[in-house]
Design a protein around this motif. Structure first.
Motif, PDB file in Angstrom:
ATOM      1  N   MET A   1       0.830  -1.189   0.000  1.00 55.80           N
ATOM      2  CA  MET A   1       0.000   0.000   0.000  1.00 55.80           C
ATOM      3  C   MET A   1       0.874   1.252   0.000  1.00 55.80           C
ATOM      4  SD  MET A   1      -3.115  -0.806  -0.216  1.00 55.80           S
ATOM      5  CE  MET A   1      -4.391   0.146   0.516  1.00 55.80           C
ATOM      6  N   ALA A   2       0.341   2.271  -0.619  1.00 55.71           N
ATOM      7  CA  ALA A   2       1.067   3.517  -0.727  1.00 55.71           C
ATOM      8  C   ALA A   2       1.099   4.256   0.608  1.00 55.71           C
ATOM      9  CB  ALA A   2       0.402   4.394  -1.785  1.00 55.71           C
ATOM     10  N   GLY A   3       2.213   4.902   0.858  1.00 58.86           N
ATOM     11  CA  GLY A   3       2.367   5.718   2.046  1.00 58.86           C
ATOM     12  C   GLY A   3       2.207   7.194   1.692  1.00 58.86           C
ATOM     13  N   PRO A   4       2.508   8.083   2.628  1.00 58.13           N
ATOM     14  CA  PRO A   4       2.420   9.519   2.350  1.00 58.13           C
ATOM     15  C   PRO A   4       3.312   9.906   1.170  1.00 58.13           C
ATOM     16  CG  PRO A   4       2.775   9.106   4.692  1.00 58.13           C
ATOM     17  CD  PRO A   4       2.943   7.791   3.986  1.00 58.13           C
ATOM     18  N   GLY A   5       2.773  10.693   0.246  1.00 61.12           N
ATOM     19  CA  GLY A   5       3.539  11.128  -0.919  1.00 61.12           C
ATOM     20  C   GLY A   5       3.671  10.081  -2.006  1.00 61.12           C
ATOM     21  N   GLU A   6       2.945   8.967  -1.854  1.00 61.17           N
ATOM     22  CA  GLU A   6       3.001   7.878  -2.835  1.00 61.17           C
ATOM     23  C   GLU A   6       1.588   7.504  -3.272  1.00 61.17           C
ATOM     24  OE1 GLU A   6       6.756   5.266  -1.269  1.00 61.17           O
ATOM     25  OE2 GLU A   6       4.833   4.930  -0.284  1.00 61.17           O
ATOM     26  N   VAL A   7       1.507   6.829  -4.408  1.00 59.89           N
ATOM     27  CA  VAL A   7       0.237   6.276  -4.889  1.00 59.89           C
ATOM     28  C   VAL A   7       0.469   4.841  -5.332  1.00 59.89           C
ATOM     29  CG1 VAL A   7      -0.729   8.510  -5.594  1.00 59.89           C
ATOM     30  CG2 VAL A   7       0.546   7.148  -7.252  1.00 59.89           C
ATOM     31  N   ASP A   8      -0.590   4.048  -5.303  1.00 64.67           N
ATOM     32  CA  ASP A   8      -0.499   2.674  -5.785  1.00 64.67           C
ATOM     33  C   ASP A   8      -0.280   2.666  -7.288  1.00 64.67           C
ATOM     34  OD1 ASP A   8      -0.797   1.289  -3.368  1.00 64.67           O
ATOM     35  OD2 ASP A   8      -2.972   1.463  -3.454  1.00 64.67           O
ATOM     36  N   LEU A   9       0.457   1.678  -7.757  1.00 61.54           N
ATOM     37  CA  LEU A   9       0.678   1.455  -9.190  1.00 61.54           C
ATOM     38  C   LEU A   9      -0.097   0.217  -9.580  1.00 61.54           C
ATOM     39  CD1 LEU A   9       2.014   1.989 -11.908  1.00 61.54           C
ATOM     40  CD2 LEU A   9       4.012   0.706 -11.090  1.00 61.54           C
ATOM     41  N   LEU A  10      -1.057   0.399 -10.466  1.00 56.84           N
ATOM     42  CA  LEU A  10      -1.970  -0.651 -10.883  1.00 56.84           C
ATOM     43  C   LEU A  10      -1.598  -1.157 -12.271  1.00 56.84           C
ATOM     44  CD1 LEU A  10      -4.641  -2.148 -10.286  1.00 56.84           C
ATOM     45  CD2 LEU A  10      -5.832  -0.209 -11.287  1.00 56.84           C
ATOM     46  N   ALA A  11      -1.242  -2.440 -12.387  1.00 52.54           N
ATOM     47  CA  ALA A  11      -0.988  -3.061 -13.694  1.00 52.54           C
ATOM     48  C   ALA A  11      -2.324  -3.516 -14.265  1.00 52.54           C
ATOM     49  CB  ALA A  11      -0.044  -4.241 -13.556  1.00 52.54           C
ATOM     50  N   ILE A  12      -2.631  -3.042 -15.443  1.00 50.42           N
ATOM     51  CA  ILE A  12      -3.889  -3.387 -16.094  1.00 50.42           C
ATOM     52  C   ILE A  12      -3.589  -4.339 -17.241  1.00 50.42           C
ATOM     53  CG2 ILE A  12      -5.831  -2.465 -17.412  1.00 50.42           C
ATOM     54  CD1 ILE A  12      -5.525   0.095 -15.691  1.00 50.42           C
ATOM     55  N   VAL A  13      -4.135  -5.543 -17.131  1.00 51.01           N
ATOM     56  CA  VAL A  13      -3.944  -6.574 -18.145  1.00 51.01           C
ATOM     57  C   VAL A  13      -5.334  -6.905 -18.683  1.00 51.01           C
ATOM     58  CG1 VAL A  13      -2.943  -8.829 -18.662  1.00 51.01           C
ATOM     59  CG2 VAL A  13      -2.013  -7.474 -16.767  1.00 51.01           C
ATOM     60  N   ALA A  14      -5.759  -6.135 -19.698  1.00 46.69           N
ATOM     61  CA  ALA A  14      -7.125  -6.265 -20.212  1.00 46.69           C
ATOM     62  C   ALA A  14      -7.175  -5.796 -21.659  1.00 46.69           C
ATOM     63  CB  ALA A  14      -8.079  -5.411 -19.358  1.00 46.69           C
ATOM     64  N   PRO A  15      -8.173  -6.253 -22.412  1.00 43.50           N
ATOM     65  CA  PRO A  15      -8.349  -5.773 -23.789  1.00 43.50           C
ATOM     66  C   PRO A  15      -8.523  -4.253 -23.813  1.00 43.50           C
ATOM     67  CG  PRO A  15      -9.745  -7.673 -23.371  1.00 43.50           C
ATOM     68  CD  PRO A  15      -9.162  -7.255 -22.046  1.00 43.50           C
ATOM     69  N   ARG A  16      -8.216  -3.633 -24.931  1.00 44.51           N
ATOM     70  CA  ARG A  16      -8.155  -2.172 -25.060  1.00 44.51           C
ATOM     71  C   ARG A  16      -9.342  -1.417 -24.472  1.00 44.51           C
ATOM     72  NH1 ARG A  16      -5.382  -0.569 -30.767  1.00 44.51           N
ATOM     73  NH2 ARG A  16      -3.564  -1.902 -30.506  1.00 44.51           N
ATOM     74  N   ARG A  17     -10.537  -1.745 -24.877  1.00 40.35           N
ATOM     75  CA  ARG A  17     -11.701  -0.981 -24.396  1.00 40.35           C
ATOM     76  C   ARG A  17     -11.862  -1.110 -22.895  1.00 40.35           C
ATOM     77  NH1 ARG A  17     -15.907   0.210 -28.806  1.00 40.35           N
ATOM     78  NH2 ARG A  17     -14.672  -0.234 -30.655  1.00 40.35           N
ATOM     79  N   ARG A  18     -11.705  -2.312 -22.377  1.00 38.32           N
ATOM     80  CA  ARG A  18     -11.805  -2.527 -20.929  1.00 38.32           C
ATOM     81  C   ARG A  18     -10.643  -1.840 -20.229  1.00 38.32           C
ATOM     82  NH1 ARG A  18     -14.217  -2.326 -16.546  1.00 38.32           N
ATOM     83  NH2 ARG A  18     -13.705  -3.850 -14.974  1.00 38.32           N
ATOM     84  N   ALA A  19      -9.459  -1.916 -20.813  1.00 38.88           N
ATOM     85  CA  ALA A  19      -8.282  -1.273 -20.225  1.00 38.88           C
ATOM     86  C   ALA A  19      -8.497   0.236 -20.120  1.00 38.88           C
ATOM     87  CB  ALA A  19      -7.033  -1.589 -21.035  1.00 38.88           C
ATOM     88  N   ALA A  20      -9.079   0.839 -21.155  1.00 36.11           N
ATOM     89  CA  ALA A  20      -9.326   2.286 -21.123  1.00 36.11           C
ATOM     90  C   ALA A  20     -10.243   2.655 -19.958  1.00 36.11           C
ATOM     91  CB  ALA A  20      -9.935   2.747 -22.446  1.00 36.11           C
ATOM     92  N   ASP A  21     -11.290   1.880 -19.745  1.00 35.77           N
ATOM     93  CA  ASP A  21     -12.197   2.137 -18.611  1.00 35.77           C
ATOM     94  C   ASP A  21     -11.455   1.979 -17.285  1.00 35.77           C
ATOM     95  OD1 ASP A  21     -14.350   2.601 -20.313  1.00 35.77           O
ATOM     96  OD2 ASP A  21     -15.104   0.537 -20.146  1.00 35.77           O
ATOM     97  N   LEU A  22     -10.625   0.945 -17.179  1.00 32.17           N
ATOM     98  CA  LEU A  22      -9.879   0.694 -15.946  1.00 32.17           C
ATOM     99  C   LEU A  22      -8.854   1.791 -15.669  1.00 32.17           C
ATOM    100  CD1 LEU A  22      -9.418  -3.152 -16.355  1.00 32.17           C
ATOM    101  CD2 LEU A  22     -10.841  -2.000 -14.638  1.00 32.17           C
ATOM    102  N   VAL A  23      -8.224   2.312 -16.719  1.00 31.35           N
ATOM    103  CA  VAL A  23      -7.282   3.423 -16.561  1.00 31.35           C
ATOM    104  C   VAL A  23      -8.012   4.639 -16.017  1.00 31.35           C
ATOM    105  CG1 VAL A  23      -5.827   5.079 -17.807  1.00 31.35           C
ATOM    106  CG2 VAL A  23      -5.609   2.624 -18.275  1.00 31.35           C
ATOM    107  N   ARG A  24      -9.145   4.994 -16.621  1.00 28.61           N
ATOM    108  CA  ARG A  24      -9.915   6.146 -16.141  1.00 28.61           C
ATOM    109  C   ARG A  24     -10.332   5.968 -14.688  1.00 28.61           C
ATOM    110  NH1 ARG A  24     -11.744   6.140 -21.466  1.00 28.61           N
ATOM    111  NH2 ARG A  24     -13.454   4.737 -20.982  1.00 28.61           N
ATOM    112  N   ASP A  25     -10.790   4.768 -14.344  1.00 27.98           N
ATOM    113  CA  ASP A  25     -11.197   4.496 -12.960  1.00 27.98           C
ATOM    114  C   ASP A  25     -10.018   4.654 -12.001  1.00 27.98           C
ATOM    115  OD1 ASP A  25     -13.734   3.929 -13.918  1.00 27.98           O
ATOM    116  OD2 ASP A  25     -13.508   1.747 -13.740  1.00 27.98           O
ATOM    117  N   ALA A  26      -8.862   4.132 -12.380  1.00 28.60           N
ATOM    118  CA  ALA A  26      -7.670   4.239 -11.529  1.00 28.60           C
ATOM    119  C   ALA A  26      -7.273   5.699 -11.353  1.00 28.60           C
ATOM    120  CB  ALA A  26      -6.513   3.427 -12.122  1.00 28.60           C
ATOM    121  N   TRP A  27      -7.270   6.462 -12.443  1.00 26.12           N
ATOM    122  CA  TRP A  27      -6.909   7.874 -12.345  1.00 26.12           C
ATOM    123  C   TRP A  27      -7.912   8.635 -11.482  1.00 26.12           C
ATOM    124  CZ3 TRP A  27      -5.292   8.835 -18.121  1.00 26.12           C
ATOM    125  CH2 TRP A  27      -4.000   8.313 -18.325  1.00 26.12           C
TER     126      TRP A  27
END
Length: 105
Positions: A1-27
Motif C-alpha cells: 500500500m502507498a504511504g504519504p507522498g506515494e500512490v499505488d501502481l496498478l498493472a492493467i492486463v485487459a483488452p483495449r476498451r476494458r483497459a481504457a475504462d480501468l485506466v480512467r477508474d484508476a486515475w
C-alpha cells in the motif's frame, strides 16, 4: 500500500476498451497505471510485472495486491515500459502534467 507522498501502481492486463475504462477508474482514484498487453506470452507479462513492480494487478480474475509491489511518487500518472538504448526493459514514470501535455500536443 502507498504511504504519504506515494500512490499505488496498478498493472492493467485487459483488452483495449476494458483497459481504457480501468485506466480512467484508476486515475479517478488517484492511482498510477501501467498497461500490459493481455495477448502477450505469459513470460512477457511476468517480465513486465517484475520490471515495474506494481502494487496491484487487474486482469480477468479481478483486482489483487501483488507481493513486493512498490508504490510510485504522488503525481505519477503512468509507468511505461521501454527498452531504451540498453535493450533491457525498464519502467519510465510519466507525470500527470506530462500526460496532460501529451493529450494537448
Amino acid at each position: 500500500m502507498a504511504g504519504p507522498g506515494e500512490v499505488d501502481l496498478l498493472a492493467i492486463v485487459a483488452p483495449r476498451r476494458r483497459a481504457a475504462d480501468l485506466v480512467r477508474d484508476a486515475w479517478d482514484r488517484g492511482e498510477a497505471v501501467t498497461v500490459v498487453d493481455p495477448t502477450a506470452p505469459a513470460a512477457a507479462v511476468e517480465q513486465v510485472l517484475a520490471t515495474v513492480a506494481p502494487t496491484h494487478v487487474v486482469d480477468i480474475d479481478g483486482r489483487r495486491a501483488l507481493p513486493g509491489g512498490l508504490p510510485v511518487p504522488e503525481g505519477t500518472a503512468a509507468v511505461v515500459v521501454t527498452s531504451g538504448t540498453t535493450g533491457a526493459p525498464k519502467g519510465v514514470e510519466l507525470t500527470v502534467e506530462g500526460a496532460i501535455a501529451i493529450g494537448h500536443g
